[in-house]
Design a protein around this motif. Sequence first.
Motif, mmCIF file in Angstrom:
data_model
loop_
_atom_site.group_PDB
_atom_site.id
_atom_site.type_symbol
_atom_site.label_atom_id
_atom_site.label_comp_id
_atom_site.label_asym_id
_atom_site.label_seq_id
_atom_site.Cartn_x
_atom_site.Cartn_y
_atom_site.Cartn_z
ATOM 1 N N ALA A 1 30.691 43.090 79.949
ATOM 2 C CA ALA A 1 29.887 42.024 79.363
ATOM 3 C C ALA A 1 30.297 41.800 77.910
ATOM 4 C CB ALA A 1 28.409 42.403 79.435
ATOM 5 N N GLY B 1 24.934 44.541 88.506
ATOM 6 C CA GLY B 1 24.361 43.203 88.622
ATOM 7 C C GLY B 1 23.095 43.161 89.454
ATOM 8 N N ARG C 1 33.083 39.398 86.336
ATOM 9 C CA ARG C 1 32.283 38.328 85.752
ATOM 10 C C ARG C 1 33.194 37.148 85.405
ATOM 11 N NH1 ARG C 1 27.689 41.175 82.913
ATOM 12 N NH2 ARG C 1 27.955 43.367 83.390
ATOM 13 N N VAL D 1 38.467 36.260 84.452
ATOM 14 C CA VAL D 1 37.344 37.108 84.847
ATOM 15 C C VAL D 1 37.287 38.314 83.918
ATOM 16 C CG1 VAL D 1 37.396 36.390 87.262
ATOM 17 C CG2 VAL D 1 38.741 38.377 86.541
ATOM 18 N N TYR E 1 32.755 33.059 83.454
ATOM 19 C CA TYR E 1 31.875 32.067 82.851
ATOM 20 C C TYR E 1 31.757 30.830 83.752
ATOM 21 C CZ TYR E 1 31.677 34.511 78.364
ATOM 22 O OH TYR E 1 31.443 35.433 77.372
#
Length: 380
Positions: free
Chosen positions: A139, A59, A121, A135, A123
């Motif tokens: 990707a 990231g 990650r 999570v 949304y």
Amino acid sequence: MEEVYIAGGLRSYVGVENGIYRHVPAEKLGAAVIKKLMEQYEWMGECVDMAVLGNGVGGGNIARLMMLEAGLSENIPAITIDMQCSSAMEAIGIGAAKIRCREADCVIVGGFESASTQPVRAYNKNHPEYEQGKVYKVAKFTPGEHSELAMLQGAEKAAQQEGISLEQMNRWVLESHRRAVYARDTHVLKDIICSVYGSEKDEGIRDRMSEKLLSRLPFALEHGQYIHMGNACLTNDGAAFLILVSGRGIKKCGIEPQGLIKGTITLGGNGSMSPVMAVKAIKAMMKRSGLTPGQVDRFDTNEAFALIDVLFEREFPDMVSRYNTYGGALAYGHPYGASGAIILLHQICALQKNKEKYGISSVAAAGGLGSGMWIENLKV
């Protein structure tokens, strides 16, 4: 245009996720290897114009963070390339392009990754795919469902459609570990591996990998019939870097180059069958270079799945002895953002040891992408 020379390079030992580097963030792992590289090539700190580095899951512009962690001048810019599995190979290609266009004379390239400490990650609440508490570690690569299993599903589909058997894949798993054990025990890679954070070995290599062990492994998918945890690579932590220099840089810094980057290629294909892109990238690189298979001394791919090896063998049956000389990702593992640089360093070692001239390498990436590279050994 300027020629692009490989001045040298170094990689860490590769750790398995939650293994030797489990508490080491990616930027600190990469920085430790960069420091070792600077010790080996003392001129580097004065000559480097920029860094172009691959990272798939960290990231942000984590390359810049890593370079600052390594103590390099804040005046040296750094760019992070995220092409998932092909991140390092694309970073090398972009760094080479900077030199060819005379926008730089010395570029640090390669990549680094930490599956052990990667951020997760989620949304935003405004996103239509938002789920409370959901999570992701990966990707989204293609339109449709966001699945953690996308790469495994793609490999399963590719193996089925290409008619590849478990027996064919298992044979390559055994061969990958056998070759990696040979490389480790004969120390042929000692000049391009450094110890950081107390690491002493590549954790994924299995001395006793056997057909019996592979037969006991469960399939990776609930209704899978092809992909299991032996014929798919592990998730890993690692870092690998090369120093690219122009002809002007060679003269300025008094460097004796090891290799020459002759060409690079990037291509796209079926997003749901990414593994097939590894061999397609090799074929495309050969077509662009004008080389025949017999003129290429060493071939290397990132064998994220053993089906890639089977596809290579089908396409180039007479070249198997020249392929992945020291084993591949099925043995060493696959630190996504670093793998392209790792296989390139291994290929340089194989070319030099065997006094050979040309090598072609490739990586397949999530989303149906492939990268390829053609190098020349200058130590013949």
